[in-house]
Motif scaffolding. Sequence first.
Motif, short mmCIF file in Angstrom:
data_model
loop_
_atom_site.label_atom_id
_atom_site.label_comp_id
_atom_site.label_asym_id
_atom_site.label_seq_id
_atom_site.Cartn_x
_atom_site.Cartn_y
_atom_site.Cartn_z
N CYS A 21 -2.93 11.61 42.20
CA CYS A 21 -2.23 10.44 42.24
C CYS A 21 -3.62 9.23 42.28
N GLY A 22 -4.52 9.62 42.96
CA GLY A 22 -5.63 8.60 43.07
C GLY A 22 -6.33 8.54 41.84
N LEU A 23 -6.48 9.66 41.10
CA LEU A 23 -7.22 9.77 39.90
C LEU A 23 -6.24 8.72 38.76
N VAL A 24 -5.12 8.81 38.81
CA VAL A 24 -4.13 8.08 38.05
C VAL A 24 -4.45 6.51 38.39
N VAL A 25 -4.55 6.21 39.71
CA VAL A 25 -4.63 4.90 39.98
C VAL A 25 -6.05 4.55 39.28
N ILE A 26 -7.05 5.11 39.29
CA ILE A 26 -8.37 4.69 38.77
C ILE A 26 -8.09 4.63 37.06
N LEU A 63 -9.38 6.12 45.55
CA LEU A 63 -9.56 7.49 45.05
C LEU A 63 -10.15 8.46 46.41
N VAL A 64 -11.16 7.82 47.08
CA VAL A 64 -11.88 8.63 48.18
C VAL A 64 -10.85 8.59 49.41
N ALA A 65 -10.12 7.35 49.46
CA ALA A 65 -9.21 7.27 50.63
C ALA A 65 -8.14 8.04 50.37
N ALA A 66 -7.59 8.31 49.22
CA ALA A 66 -6.63 9.35 48.98
C ALA A 66 -7.22 10.85 49.62
N THR A 67 -8.27 10.84 49.00
CA THR A 67 -8.73 12.39 49.15
C THR A 67 -9.14 12.52 50.59
N VAL A 68 -9.62 11.57 51.38
CA VAL A 68 -9.71 11.69 52.99
C VAL A 68 -8.38 11.80 53.63
N ALA A 69 -7.15 11.40 53.13
CA ALA A 69 -6.06 11.52 53.47
C ALA A 69 -5.53 12.93 53.26
N ALA A 70 -5.71 13.50 52.05
CA ALA A 70 -5.35 14.68 51.78
C ALA A 70 -5.95 15.65 52.75
N GLU A 71 -7.40 15.63 52.79
CA GLU A 71 -8.03 16.62 53.65
C GLU A 71 -7.94 16.42 55.22
N ARG A 95 -8.93 25.04 48.74
CA ARG A 95 -8.07 24.06 49.36
C ARG A 95 -7.42 23.53 48.19
N SER A 96 -8.02 23.17 47.08
CA SER A 96 -7.37 22.51 46.16
C SER A 96 -5.89 23.16 45.32
N LEU A 97 -6.33 24.60 45.29
CA LEU A 97 -5.19 25.64 44.96
C LEU A 97 -3.95 25.74 46.13
N ARG A 98 -4.49 25.91 47.55
CA ARG A 98 -3.72 26.33 48.36
C ARG A 98 -2.69 25.19 49.16
N ASP A 99 -3.43 24.07 48.81
CA ASP A 99 -2.73 22.68 49.35
C ASP A 99 -2.27 21.87 48.01
N PRO A 100 -1.27 22.32 47.33
CA PRO A 100 -0.92 21.54 46.16
C PRO A 100 -0.37 20.13 46.30
N ALA A 101 0.34 19.93 47.56
CA ALA A 101 0.86 18.65 48.05
C ALA A 101 -0.65 17.72 48.12
N GLY A 102 -1.50 18.05 48.69
CA GLY A 102 -2.68 17.35 49.00
C GLY A 102 -3.42 17.12 47.63
N LEU A 105 -11.13 20.91 38.53
CA LEU A 105 -12.62 20.72 39.02
C LEU A 105 -12.95 19.37 39.56
N THR A 106 -12.23 18.22 39.29
CA THR A 106 -12.29 16.96 39.75
C THR A 106 -11.74 16.76 41.15
N VAL A 107 -10.68 17.31 41.41
CA VAL A 107 -9.97 17.56 42.71
C VAL A 107 -10.96 18.25 43.66
#
Length: 194
Positions: A156-161, A179-187, A143-150, A116-118
């Motif tokens: 990993c961003g959540l782990v940093v927090i 965390l937001v930068a990691a999510t922008v990169a994933a998207e 997308r959270s399910l279909r793109d497991p690498a992203g 849910l957080t992702v």
Amino acid sequence: MSARPRGRFQAGFGVFAECLLVGVWIAVAALPLVTLPAGLAAGAGHLRRWTGDEQAGLRFFAADLRAALRGGGWAAGTAYLTALVLAGADLALVRALPVPGGKAAGTLAILAAIWLTVTVLRAATAWRPELRWRALLGPAARRSLRDPAGSLLVVCGLVVIAASAWFSAPLAVPALGVLVAATVAAEHRATLPV
């Protein structure tokens, strides 16, 4: 040493510094808690503009925050927090009452909260002023399910927090920007051709 690597270092450090700054802005915007998704969306918009050499700053962040709240950000934040409270209650119940299958239910609750957080993070990153949150959440969940690498990148961003908060609670505030930068990169990587 050539000037080019130094320029890359300065540019990279500038992005990192901007991530830390936007993390503080997101934390302040999310103080009412239900405004967290809107704050994340405004932070992602700021980082996209800043890295795209567009006009960016606190004024643009605040405008995005207001637009995200008007577009259903309050409802998304309320639903997200309600779901997290339910997952936490499930975990507390499983710990308090030793029931058969309790460990599996607790594990499932933790995985659901992470998914849910992702999903909320990916929806916040995909948010644009003309879009409503309701239209973003379904595709973000897929997308959270279909793109497991992203999704792993976001986790990993959540782990940093979490690590920042464990080391020193105030460090978790600027880490929100990472965390937001990691999510922008994933998207962004999800939109690249294979």
